[in-house]
Design a protein around this motif. Sequence first.
Motif, PDB file in Angstrom:
ATOM      1  N   ARG A 106       0.847  -1.194   0.000  1.00 30.80           N
ATOM      2  CA  ARG A 106       0.000   0.000   0.000  1.00 30.80           C
ATOM      3  C   ARG A 106       0.882   1.244   0.000  1.00 30.80           C
ATOM      4  N   TRP A 107       0.318   2.359  -0.456  1.00 33.55           N
ATOM      5  CA  TRP A 107       1.107   3.586  -0.604  1.00 33.55           C
ATOM      6  C   TRP A 107       1.763   4.028   0.689  1.00 33.55           C
ATOM      7  N   TRP A 108       1.071   3.841   1.819  1.00 38.49           N
ATOM      8  CA  TRP A 108       1.615   4.322   3.088  1.00 38.49           C
ATOM      9  C   TRP A 108       2.835   3.509   3.535  1.00 38.49           C
ATOM     10  N   MET A 109       3.007   2.318   2.979  1.00 39.14           N
ATOM     11  CA  MET A 109       4.153   1.488   3.353  1.00 39.14           C
ATOM     12  C   MET A 109       5.473   2.089   2.900  1.00 39.14           C
ATOM     13  N   TRP A 110       5.432   3.030   1.939  1.00 37.18           N
ATOM     14  CA  TRP A 110       6.658   3.700   1.502  1.00 37.18           C
ATOM     15  C   TRP A 110       7.318   4.462   2.638  1.00 37.18           C
ATOM     16  N   ALA A 111       6.568   4.768   3.686  1.00 34.38           N
ATOM     17  CA  ALA A 111       7.154   5.469   4.832  1.00 34.38           C
ATOM     18  C   ALA A 111       8.321   4.682   5.418  1.00 34.38           C
ATOM     19  N   ALA A 112       8.253   3.340   5.389  1.00 32.93           N
ATOM     20  CA  ALA A 112       9.301   2.515   5.991  1.00 32.93           C
ATOM     21  C   ALA A 112      10.650   2.692   5.283  1.00 32.93           C
ATOM     22  N   PRO A 113      10.759   2.404   3.985  1.00 36.91           N
ATOM     23  CA  PRO A 113      12.070   2.592   3.353  1.00 36.91           C
ATOM     24  C   PRO A 113      12.519   4.042   3.302  1.00 36.91           C
ATOM     25  N   ILE A 114      11.586   4.989   3.217  1.00 34.86           N
ATOM     26  CA  ILE A 114      11.972   6.402   3.167  1.00 34.86           C
ATOM     27  C   ILE A 114      12.627   6.834   4.473  1.00 34.86           C
ATOM     28  N   SER A 169      -2.084 -15.360   7.689  1.00 34.46           N
ATOM     29  CA  SER A 169      -2.440 -14.027   7.204  1.00 34.46           C
ATOM     30  C   SER A 169      -1.188 -13.162   7.166  1.00 34.46           C
ATOM     31  N   GLU A 170      -1.228 -12.080   6.401  1.00 33.93           N
ATOM     32  CA  GLU A 170      -0.066 -11.204   6.297  1.00 33.93           C
ATOM     33  C   GLU A 170       0.257 -10.514   7.618  1.00 33.93           C
ATOM     34  N   TRP A 171      -0.737 -10.302   8.458  1.00 34.45           N
ATOM     35  CA  TRP A 171      -0.444  -9.712   9.773  1.00 34.45           C
ATOM     36  C   TRP A 171       0.397 -10.680  10.595  1.00 34.45           C
ATOM     37  N   MET A 267       9.838   3.175  14.876  1.00 32.83           N
ATOM     38  CA  MET A 267       8.882   2.526  15.776  1.00 32.83           C
ATOM     39  C   MET A 267       7.461   2.987  15.479  1.00 32.83           C
ATOM     40  N   LEU A 268       7.307   4.270  15.123  1.00 23.69           N
ATOM     41  CA  LEU A 268       5.982   4.794  14.783  1.00 23.69           C
ATOM     42  C   LEU A 268       5.442   4.119  13.522  1.00 23.69           C
ATOM     43  N   VAL A 269       6.290   3.990  12.505  1.00 17.98           N
ATOM     44  CA  VAL A 269       5.863   3.317  11.273  1.00 17.98           C
ATOM     45  C   VAL A 269       5.503   1.865  11.574  1.00 17.98           C
ATOM     46  N   ALA A 270       6.258   1.245  12.471  1.00 20.35           N
ATOM     47  CA  ALA A 270       5.968  -0.141  12.842  1.00 20.35           C
ATOM     48  C   ALA A 270       4.598  -0.267  13.499  1.00 20.35           C
ATOM     49  N   VAL A 271       4.271   0.674  14.383  1.00 18.93           N
ATOM     50  CA  VAL A 271       2.957   0.658  15.038  1.00 18.93           C
ATOM     51  C   VAL A 271       1.850   0.818  14.001  1.00 18.93           C
ATOM     52  N   ILE A 272       2.064   1.720  13.041  1.00 22.42           N
ATOM     53  CA  ILE A 272       1.079   1.899  11.967  1.00 22.42           C
ATOM     54  C   ILE A 272       0.908   0.584  11.200  1.00 22.42           C
ATOM     55  N   GLY A 273       2.024  -0.095  10.946  1.00 23.64           N
ATOM     56  CA  GLY A 273       1.945  -1.372  10.258  1.00 23.64           C
ATOM     57  C   GLY A 273       1.152  -2.394  11.047  1.00 23.64           C
ATOM     58  N   ILE A 275      -1.232  -1.878  12.967  1.00 28.17           N
ATOM     59  CA  ILE A 275      -2.656  -1.519  12.957  1.00 28.17           C
ATOM     60  C   ILE A 275      -3.298  -1.787  11.604  1.00 28.17           C
ATOM     61  N   PHE A 276      -2.578  -1.488  10.524  1.00 32.32           N
ATOM     62  CA  PHE A 276      -3.238  -1.427   9.214  1.00 32.32           C
ATOM     63  C   PHE A 276      -2.906  -2.567   8.254  1.00 32.32           C
ATOM     64  N   VAL A 277      -1.896  -3.367   8.534  1.00 31.84           N
ATOM     65  CA  VAL A 277      -1.578  -4.437   7.584  1.00 31.84           C
ATOM     66  C   VAL A 277      -2.712  -5.453   7.528  1.00 31.84           C
ATOM     67  N   ARG A 278      -3.121  -5.751   6.322  1.00 36.12           N
ATOM     68  CA  ARG A 278      -4.161  -6.747   6.077  1.00 36.12           C
ATOM     69  C   ARG A 278      -3.702  -7.610   4.907  1.00 36.12           C
TER      70      ARG A 278
END
Length: 292
Positions: A106-114, A169-171, A267-273, A275-278
Amino acid sequence: MGEHRGHEHSGQRTLTTSGWHDFWAKGGIGRAFLLAIVYLALYLGAGWVVGQLFGAQVGEDVFATPQSVFFGLMLPLIVGSLVLAGFVLSVGWFRELFAKQPIRGRWWMWAAPIVILAAVILRLLGIDYGSYEGSVVVVAMLSGVFIGFAEEILTRGLVVKMLRDAGSSEWIVMVISSLVFALLHASNLLSGQPLVTVLVTVVYTFGFGVCMYLTLRVTGNLIWPILIHGLYDPTLFLSTGGIDHAGAAAGQSVFLAIAGPANLLIMLVAVIGLIFVRGHVQAHPADDVLRP
């Protein structure tokens, strides 16, 4: 081991495989942890042997000389990488591990490598290169190649594949692969690191593992987590002056000061992951049938 043997039967070719391949092809959490434990034991064993043979070359400060970096950090990683490469070859999974990911990011996952690459760039600009021999920096950066290969092949490659093949599941794939990655770093207790430092490292590496999973998903190929991880660790070591240090080096440059919050952002990006990974990848059966 792991060789596929084809037989023709009524217009279809059924693949038969070795018992070794079939055992690992069943996947699942238990086999994923078993593989990680065996790898860790072999890696630590290689480190012990290297220590017995070349311990005099390793200084109290691992980054004091290129010989110290090579024998204290790089050589056990080379052995670990060869062990993992041999395992992947034995089960015939290299092509599958480096194939395009079977589920989109998903588009928001780009936050991790960035976030991670931003930290790498800032550290490259901020490292006090004058405090190291030039050859130390070179060997440390080369060590990153083997760090990225070994840790990502194991956790974002093999463990992810085994969990997906078992129908997780991916989570679950994200959490378990990140947990395996984090628990590998708990072995730092054996080297005498304080418990608090190890606990901080385990929590942080779990978050970093989640970000590497997100990087795998959004880039679509395992090569990118390998490369990014391979850049991240040596720049972290050289900027803090040690391996898996909880704190930053004193007297840091403005670039390192800016890079400091990257840990919190990771760590913040990880928390978002979390919550939202499906999502879910259709598991592949262990006994494949190929139709012409």
